[in-house]
Structure formats: C-alpha cells, structure tokens
Design a protein around this motif. Sequence first.
Motif, mmCIF file in Angstrom:
data_model
loop_
_atom_site.group_PDB
_atom_site.id
_atom_site.type_symbol
_atom_site.label_atom_id
_atom_site.label_comp_id
_atom_site.label_asym_id
_atom_site.label_seq_id
_atom_site.Cartn_x
_atom_site.Cartn_y
_atom_site.Cartn_z
ATOM 1 N N SER A 70 -13.875 42.131 9.865
ATOM 2 C CA SER A 70 -13.046 42.767 8.844
ATOM 3 C C SER A 70 -11.600 42.729 9.313
ATOM 4 C CB SER A 70 -13.493 44.208 8.597
ATOM 5 O OG SER A 70 -13.391 44.983 9.777
ATOM 6 N N TYR A 71 -10.678 42.788 8.363
ATOM 7 C CA TYR A 71 -9.264 42.623 8.725
ATOM 8 C C TYR A 71 -8.368 43.326 7.710
ATOM 9 C CZ TYR A 71 -9.207 39.146 4.988
ATOM 10 O OH TYR A 71 -9.309 38.539 3.757
ATOM 11 N N ASP A 72 -7.145 43.611 8.128
ATOM 12 C CA ASP A 72 -6.107 44.133 7.247
ATOM 13 C C ASP A 72 -5.073 43.070 6.906
ATOM 14 O OD1 ASP A 72 -6.947 46.956 7.178
ATOM 15 O OD2 ASP A 72 -6.427 46.937 9.307
ATOM 16 N N ASP A 73 -4.930 42.096 7.779
ATOM 17 C CA ASP A 73 -3.927 41.041 7.624
ATOM 18 C C ASP A 73 -4.638 39.695 7.556
ATOM 19 O OD1 ASP A 73 -1.934 39.164 7.824
ATOM 20 O OD2 ASP A 73 -0.929 40.100 9.544
ATOM 21 N N PRO A 74 -4.564 38.981 6.419
ATOM 22 C CA PRO A 74 -5.248 37.683 6.302
ATOM 23 C C PRO A 74 -4.859 36.697 7.401
ATOM 24 C CG PRO A 74 -4.475 38.402 4.158
ATOM 25 C CD PRO A 74 -3.888 39.358 5.162
ATOM 26 N N ALA A 75 -3.615 36.776 7.888
ATOM 27 C CA ALA A 75 -3.183 35.857 8.937
ATOM 28 C C ALA A 75 -3.976 36.081 10.227
ATOM 29 C CB ALA A 75 -1.689 36.022 9.195
ATOM 30 N N ARG A 99 -8.198 34.119 13.983
ATOM 31 C CA ARG A 99 -9.503 34.264 14.645
ATOM 32 C C ARG A 99 -10.452 33.163 14.193
ATOM 33 N NH1 ARG A 99 -11.995 40.145 14.068
ATOM 34 N NH2 ARG A 99 -13.411 39.295 15.649
ATOM 35 N N ALA A 100 -10.426 32.847 12.909
ATOM 36 C CA ALA A 100 -11.300 31.807 12.379
ATOM 37 C C ALA A 100 -10.968 30.450 12.990
ATOM 38 C CB ALA A 100 -11.192 31.755 10.860
ATOM 39 N N ARG A 101 -9.675 30.169 13.126
ATOM 40 C CA ARG A 101 -9.272 28.900 13.722
ATOM 41 C C ARG A 101 -9.778 28.793 15.157
ATOM 42 N NH1 ARG A 101 -2.991 28.133 11.994
ATOM 43 N NH2 ARG A 101 -3.079 26.609 13.680
ATOM 44 N N ALA A 102 -9.695 29.875 15.926
ATOM 45 C CA ALA A 102 -10.205 29.857 17.298
ATOM 46 C C ALA A 102 -11.717 29.623 17.308
ATOM 47 C CB ALA A 102 -9.857 31.167 18.000
ATOM 48 N N PHE A 103 -12.417 30.271 16.396
ATOM 49 C CA PHE A 103 -13.867 30.099 16.276
ATOM 50 C C PHE A 103 -14.217 28.655 15.938
ATOM 51 C CE2 PHE A 103 -17.441 30.201 13.146
ATOM 52 C CZ PHE A 103 -18.458 30.642 13.974
ATOM 53 N N LEU A 104 -13.457 28.060 15.033
ATOM 54 C CA LEU A 104 -13.736 26.686 14.617
ATOM 55 C C LEU A 104 -13.301 25.679 15.683
ATOM 56 C CD1 LEU A 104 -12.788 26.960 10.838
ATOM 57 C CD2 LEU A 104 -15.063 27.070 11.887
ATOM 58 N N GLY A 163 -23.632 12.329 13.806
ATOM 59 C CA GLY A 163 -23.526 12.480 15.252
ATOM 60 C C GLY A 163 -23.012 13.812 15.746
ATOM 61 N N TYR A 164 -22.819 14.788 14.845
ATOM 62 C CA TYR A 164 -22.357 16.113 15.256
ATOM 63 C C TYR A 164 -23.537 16.954 15.749
ATOM 64 C CZ TYR A 164 -17.991 14.882 12.959
ATOM 65 O OH TYR A 164 -16.821 14.253 12.599
ATOM 66 N N ALA A 165 -23.233 17.961 16.558
ATOM 67 C CA ALA A 165 -24.276 18.831 17.096
ATOM 68 C C ALA A 165 -24.780 19.829 16.068
ATOM 69 C CB ALA A 165 -23.749 19.579 18.319
ATOM 70 N N GLY A 166 -23.959 20.130 15.075
ATOM 71 C CA GLY A 166 -24.322 21.102 14.054
ATOM 72 C C GLY A 166 -23.146 21.367 13.148
ATOM 73 N N TRP A 167 -23.188 22.514 12.488
ATOM 74 C CA TRP A 167 -22.139 22.868 11.527
ATOM 75 C C TRP A 167 -21.726 24.301 11.754
ATOM 76 C CZ3 TRP A 167 -22.842 25.170 6.152
ATOM 77 C CH2 TRP A 167 -21.629 25.135 5.434
ATOM 78 N N ARG A 168 -20.409 24.526 11.702
ATOM 79 C CA ARG A 168 -19.849 25.860 11.896
ATOM 80 C C ARG A 168 -18.908 26.152 10.739
ATOM 81 N NH1 ARG A 168 -17.845 28.367 17.590
ATOM 82 N NH2 ARG A 168 -19.637 27.118 18.246
ATOM 83 N N ILE A 169 -19.014 27.366 10.168
ATOM 84 C CA ILE A 169 -18.224 27.722 8.995
ATOM 85 C C ILE A 169 -17.629 29.114 9.169
ATOM 86 C CG2 ILE A 169 -20.353 28.456 7.835
ATOM 87 C CD1 ILE A 169 -19.017 27.870 5.148
ATOM 88 N N ALA A 170 -16.378 29.276 8.753
ATOM 89 C CA ALA A 170 -15.724 30.581 8.684
ATOM 90 C C ALA A 170 -15.244 30.762 7.253
ATOM 91 C CB ALA A 170 -14.552 30.666 9.654
ATOM 92 N N ALA A 171 -15.620 31.870 6.633
ATOM 93 C CA ALA A 171 -15.322 32.065 5.215
ATOM 94 C C ALA A 171 -14.762 33.459 4.956
ATOM 95 C CB ALA A 171 -16.590 31.864 4.378
ATOM 96 N N ALA A 197 -21.847 30.926 11.656
ATOM 97 C CA ALA A 197 -20.995 31.362 10.552
ATOM 98 C C ALA A 197 -20.319 32.689 10.851
ATOM 99 C CB ALA A 197 -21.810 31.486 9.271
ATOM 100 N N VAL A 198 -19.106 32.804 10.325
ATOM 101 C CA VAL A 198 -18.363 34.063 10.327
ATOM 102 C C VAL A 198 -17.984 34.381 8.886
ATOM 103 C CG1 VAL A 198 -16.113 35.081 10.846
ATOM 104 C CG2 VAL A 198 -17.423 34.006 12.662
#
Length: 271
Positions: free
Chosen positions: A17-22, A27-32, A106-114, A147-148
């Motif tokens: 959860s967040y107050d600031d979309p940025a 955080r999502a970019r770091a996760f991805l 050839g990827y190991a899997g899939w990761r998504i942040a939404a 997923a996040v």
Amino acid sequence: MTSAERASGRPGHACWSYDDPAIFEARARAFLLAGLTAGDRVSYVSPEPVPVVVERWNSTPRLREALHSRAAEIVSVEQMYGDGVLAHDAQLDSYATTIAAALADGYAGWRIAADATCLVRDPQRREAFARYEHLVDRFMRTRPMSAVCGYDRSRLDERVIEELACLHPTSDPGTSLFHLHAGDDGLVLDGELDTSNQDVFATALRHTDSGSGDLVVRAADLRFIDYRSLVHLHRHAESRHGDVVLHTDLAPASRLVALLGLTRVRVEAAG
C-alpha cells in the motif's frame, strides 16, 4: 517470505500500500529489476498513460534495454484486466499463456507488478477482484510467477485495503494483522485474529471459499485467535456442509471450541 516461497526460490505474491504513486513505482521497478536479474520476463501495470511511464523507465539503462528486447513491458490497467468486472477464468488463462510464452522464449518465469487501485473502487468490481486475489494466489503456487499488487491509501479506505491485503501471503506492515491464503491442502492462516478484524476474517473466508466438504486450515504461525473468529470458522464449515480442521498449537483454541460447542471445528496440533 512464506515457507513455500523460500522452497521455490521465488518471492511469491505480495500486497503493498502507498500514499505516493512514485514510491510504489520505485518499489515496483526494484522488484522487476530483481526479476530481470533472476531471468524472468517482467510486466508493469500502470494507471498512468503508458508512454509517460516508458519515458521514465528509459532513463534507467537496464530497464531501457529490457523494454527494447521485450524482456520487460509496460501496459495499462485496461490492457491487462479490462475495463469491467474481472472474469477470473479468462484472466488466469491469459496468465497461463503469458507464462508459457516466457518459458518458450527461454525465460525462467514471469514477474508482474500492478497498481490495482482503480479495480477495487466500486463494490462489484472489488468483490470480483478480491476473489481473484485468492484464485491467482492458488494459481501461482504451481507456476513460475511472482506478483505484487499495489493499492493507494489516499483513494481507498483502510478497511478495503485490509480486506485485500489479508488475501496475500505477505503485505506491508500495518495493512492487515492476519493473512489467509492458499496452501498445499487448503488454506494457510497466520497473524492475529481479535475483535478488531473478526469481520474482515469472515469476509476473507468467503473470498477464499473453494466449494463444499471439509476444509484444512494450517495455522502454525497464528499467534492469537478469539472466540468470534472460531465462531466464523464454525459457520463457514456449516455453509460448506463439512468441518474445518484447524491446525494450531494455540491451547486456548481447543478450550474455546469445546466450551462454545463448535462441533464443526476440529483443532489439531500444527505439524
């Protein structure tokens, strides 16, 4: 990270959860980026216009390279989830296709942040998405997917976020005192259930319902449960025409079940 996530080596399914979309996007970019390092194809689902986000991502060489090679993609909420009430089966079928394509490439899997905020702002869509949160959690247990889900505290009240956060194996501190999520043979329950969240727990049981018959609830990491939540388990078992088998080492749970005559709840030692 849950025991299942540690065993698989993948970060699993989390709620932020967040107050600031940025801040969420950072955080999502770091996760991805971690996903790219692990060999995953990655997706970011944004409520903003996609070209605006692409411009920001292009300022990071690793992300710019990933976008160019199609190891990463940025899509809108509507592109990923549609603009109506979410169709669970179709959404999971789409995920299965995406994962299969990633593995074939050839990827190991899939990761998504939404950022899913706009998907839960009206009651009908929120009900469908809450059910989806459980279904995708179960789906991910047997597939190379992480997923996040992000929710904006400035646009959603605390109760809504709590009802969604509790359906994930992990969530940000303060979003939910407990989690009820998919397990190998039923559900996994952790945290604390008291007067403050017993109604949220009842709602979570409804969102995670999987049909009829007995239900196993693994609660080795449950720290506290009050009698109201045990009553909810009893009523849930009645609605399923079966029993709830609660695996916990909390001694008061057994005593309360016997004292209240909750014949549909069986307490067994956690193992």
